[in-house]
Write a protein that holds these residues in place. Sequence first.
Motif, PDB file in Angstrom:
ATOM      1  N   GLN A 193      81.692 119.309 -20.560  1.00 50.08           N
ATOM      2  CA  GLN A 193      81.521 118.210 -19.621  1.00 50.08           C
ATOM      3  C   GLN A 193      81.787 116.866 -20.294  1.00 50.08           C
ATOM      4  O   GLN A 193      82.380 115.962 -19.690  1.00 50.08           O
ATOM      5  N   GLU A 194      81.365 116.733 -21.540  1.00 50.51           N
ATOM      6  CA  GLU A 194      81.598 115.481 -22.253  1.00 50.51           C
ATOM      7  C   GLU A 194      83.085 115.281 -22.552  1.00 50.51           C
ATOM      8  O   GLU A 194      83.585 114.159 -22.530  1.00 50.51           O
ATOM      9  N   VAL A 227      74.932 115.905 -26.813  1.00 46.87           N
ATOM     10  CA  VAL A 227      76.115 115.698 -27.642  1.00 46.87           C
ATOM     11  C   VAL A 227      76.048 114.340 -28.324  1.00 46.87           C
ATOM     12  O   VAL A 227      76.372 114.200 -29.513  1.00 46.87           O
ATOM     13  N   SER A 277      72.578 112.224 -23.714  1.00 44.88           N
ATOM     14  CA  SER A 277      73.234 113.516 -23.800  1.00 44.88           C
ATOM     15  C   SER A 277      72.947 114.171 -25.142  1.00 44.88           C
ATOM     16  O   SER A 277      72.911 113.491 -26.179  1.00 44.88           O
ATOM     17  N   CYS A 295      91.262 121.260 -21.634  1.00 44.64           N
ATOM     18  CA  CYS A 295      90.851 120.024 -20.961  1.00 44.64           C
ATOM     19  C   CYS A 295      92.007 119.034 -20.876  1.00 44.64           C
ATOM     20  O   CYS A 295      91.888 117.997 -20.201  1.00 44.64           O
ATOM     21  N   GLU A 322      76.581 123.383 -28.276  1.00 44.65           N
ATOM     22  CA  GLU A 322      75.962 122.610 -27.202  1.00 44.65           C
ATOM     23  C   GLU A 322      76.578 122.992 -25.853  1.00 44.65           C
ATOM     24  O   GLU A 322      77.794 123.156 -25.735  1.00 44.65           O
ATOM     25  N   GLU A 323      75.726 123.079 -24.847  1.00 47.12           N
ATOM     26  CA  GLU A 323      76.183 123.519 -23.534  1.00 47.12           C
ATOM     27  C   GLU A 323      77.025 122.466 -22.822  1.00 47.12           C
ATOM     28  O   GLU A 323      77.871 122.796 -21.998  1.00 47.12           O
ATOM     29  N   GLU A 324      76.815 121.190 -23.144  1.00 47.45           N
ATOM     30  CA  GLU A 324      77.458 120.118 -22.398  1.00 47.45           C
ATOM     31  C   GLU A 324      78.725 119.582 -23.059  1.00 47.45           C
ATOM     32  O   GLU A 324      79.241 118.544 -22.647  1.00 47.45           O
ATOM     33  N   ILE A 325      79.250 120.284 -24.040  1.00 50.06           N
ATOM     34  CA  ILE A 325      80.398 119.741 -24.752  1.00 50.06           C
ATOM     35  C   ILE A 325      81.642 119.689 -23.863  1.00 50.06           C
ATOM     36  O   ILE A 325      82.422 118.732 -23.925  1.00 50.06           O
ATOM     37  N   ASN A 380      84.476 111.374 -23.448  1.00 47.31           N
ATOM     38  CA  ASN A 380      83.559 110.750 -24.390  1.00 47.31           C
ATOM     39  C   ASN A 380      84.352 110.323 -25.623  1.00 47.31           C
ATOM     40  O   ASN A 380      84.874 111.153 -26.372  1.00 47.31           O
ATOM     41  N   SER A 432      68.640 107.093 -17.184  1.00 44.07           N
ATOM     42  CA  SER A 432      69.489 108.212 -17.579  1.00 44.07           C
ATOM     43  C   SER A 432      69.068 108.737 -18.939  1.00 44.07           C
ATOM     44  O   SER A 432      68.758 107.968 -19.853  1.00 44.07           O
TER      45      SER A 432
END
Length: 713
Positions: free
Chosen positions: A36-37, A14, A12, A88, A31-34, A42, A9
Motif C-alpha cells: 500500500q505504501e 513502514v 504507518s 506496482c 510489513e503488511e502495508e508495504i 511513499n 492519523s
Amino acid sequence: MFWRMTALSATSPVESLLDKEDFTLESLLDEEEIIQECKALNSRLINFLRDRAQVERLLHYIVEDAPEDAESKFTFKFPFIACEIFTCEIDVILKTLVEDEELMNILFSFLEPSRYHNPLLAGYFSKVVVCLILRKTGQLMNYVQAHQEVFSQLVDLIGITSIMEVLIRLVGADDHIYSNYMDVMQWLADSNLLEMIVDKLDASCPPEVQANAAETLCAIMRNAPSFLSAKLCSTSFVTRIFGHALEDSQSKSGLVHSLSVCISLLDSKRSTSFSMIHTMRSQHMYETSSPVDLEIVISAMLPKLVFMKFGIGFASTKYTCFLSPSTYSLHGAGELVTLLNVSSDEKVLPTTYGELRPPLGKHRLKIVEFIAVLLGSGNEVAEKELVVSGAIQRIIDLFFEYPFNSSLHHHVESIITSCVDSKNNTVVDHIFRDCNVIEKFIKADRNPVLSDDPSQPTTSATGRKSPRLGSIGHITRISNKLVLLGHNNSHIQTYLQENAEWGSWQSTVLQERSVVENVNRWACGRPTALQDRTRDSDDDELHERDYDVATLANNLSQAFGYSLYGNENADQVHGSIDRDDEDVYFDDDSAEVVISSLRLGDDQESPPAENKEDPFGDQSLPDWVGWRESSDSQIGGSEENPPKDTIDPEPENDEVIKVPNEGIVGEAGPLKKNLAPTEEKSFVEKDEGGEMLEFNDANYWRVDQDVADDVQQ
C-alpha cells in the motif's frame, strides 16, 4: 479531510521502520502495508527500494529458491512481496532494473537449463517480465536482441504456462504496439523462433509442451497480420504442422494440438486488429504484411488430404503426379479419416443415461471441427476431396451414433450448412443422396429415444427407461435451414420434394415445433431473440434500442412530477431536467427504475377508471409519486394530494409518450405530458459580487464556511 490531519492519523508501521537506523529489506518485506505504501508513492520507501543493492536482492527472491531449512516467509511471502513491488510499476525502480545489464542477467538467469524451475517462481518471473514489456518495452527488447539465447530458453520451457505467456508477449501476439514493433517482428521472422516452436508439436514431446506450443502459434495467428503470421502460413510451415498431426496416430495429443493450429490458420473469423493496423499505416509508422491467403494454406494441406485417402483405400489421380514413391509407403503413419472409425476402440465410459462404447474422444471431435472449418472456407477442391474420401458421410453417421454430444452436433450442423450453401452441386448431391440426411432426420424424429442396440456406440442403461435423444434440437435447426434454402435454391427444393415423407413431416411436426420454439412469439418475460444472439452483453441491447430511455424517463417525470428523491428535492429534480445533454439528470439505469416503477404501479389492484386517459382515475395517487411543489402544479387542494381537477384529461397540444411494447405483462399505457407554462428553476445563484455561478462538479457539494468551522471545532 479529517483523516489527513496529523493529530487524528496513526503513523504507518513502514514509516516507523524507516525512522530506525538499522532496518533491513527483510523487515520491510515482513510489513503488511508495504505494498500500500508503494502504491501511495511513499518517497522515503521508494528511494530506499530504488537502490541497486535492494533491487538485486528483490530479484534473488524471485529467481532463486529458498534453502530447505529456511522459514516459510522466505519461501512464500518474500518472493510474493518482491514480485508485487516490481508490478506496482514504479518508474524509478523499473529504470534501475532495465538500465543495468547485470541486473537483467540475474532476472533472466531463471531460464538457465541447469536450474530447477519452480512453477511458483515462474509465475513471479512472468509477472515481472510482462511488466517490463508493457512499461519498458524498448529497453527490454534491446536486451533480448543482444541476448538471442533468451528465446531458445523460453521455447525449451514452453511447457510451463507462465513461461508461455512471456513468450506470447515477446512475439507480439497481443495488442501492445511500440515504436520499433515492426523492426522487432522482422527480426523475429528472420530468426529460427517459429521453427523451434513448431518442433514442440512433435509426438515425442509431452502433452503440456504440445498444448502450450499450439497456443503460442494460435496466438500469433489471432493477432494482427505480421511477418511472423505470414511466415507461419507459408507452404513449408503448413506442411510441417499438418505433418505433425499425421505422423503418429497413437499420439492423440499431438493430433489434437496440431489440428488446433491448422484450424487457426483456416478460420476466417479469427480476431485481428485491422483498424489499429490501418491507423498505424495511415500515420506512416510502419507497413504491415498482407492478410493471410487461405488458398495458399489450403493448397499446402491438399496433398496430405490425398495422402489420407490412399491410407484408407481410396484412389485419386488428381494429385498422383505430385506424390513421390516414399509418400505412398508412409500411408500407414497417419490416417486422419480412419481415426473417425470407432469400431477398433474398446474403451467404455459409463454415463447417467447409459454407456459409451467407446466415447467419441477429443481427437475425433477435433478432426470433425477441422473438417467443418475446411468446408467453411468454400474451397471447391477441398470439398471434392472430402466427398471422395467419405469424410462427410462418416461425420454425419457420428451425429446419430452420439446423440448427446452437443459439440459434435454443432460442428455437424456447420458442415451440412456449408455443403448445402456450396456452389458445387456435387457436394449438395452428396449430402442428400449419399448421406441421405432427410430420411435420417425424419427417422430420428419419429423415434426420438435412445436405442438399446449393443452394437451402437451409445446405449441406454439396462432396467431404465430410454431417454429422449439429445440431437432433436439440432435436427430441427438444420431442417429449418433446409426449408429456408429450398425457397431460393431449386436444386435443394427438388430433393425436398422427392421425399414423400418430408412434405407431411415438414408441414405438421416441424412447422408446429418451430412455432412453439419461436422465442419472438413468447409473451412471458422478454426472451432473447434469435437475431440478438451475437450481442456480447445487455449493455449492447440497451444502446441498440430505437428509443432513448433517458429522454423517455425525463418526459415521464415531467408528466407525473415523478422524483427519485421524494418531495423535498422535487424543485431540484424539476430544474435539472432541462440541463444540457452532457449533464443529463437521468442515466439509463435511473430511467429503467422509473419505467419499472410505472409498470409495477400499473399491476396494482385498483377499480377501473372511468376516464381511460387518466392513469389513476378516481383513486388517490400512490405514495411513491413525488409531486412537484411549484405553484404552477398546485391549483387547489393540499400539496401532497392534489385534487383530480388539477390534471387536465384533455390538454391542448398534448403529447402522448408511448412506451414500446416489450412483451412484458403489465405494460404501461399511453402517458400524457402536462404542458402548462412554468417558470423553470435552474441551479444558478449569485455570489457576493453579483456574478452568476452555475453548479458543477466543483461546487455542487460545496460546504458553507460556518459549517466547516463548526466541524473543525
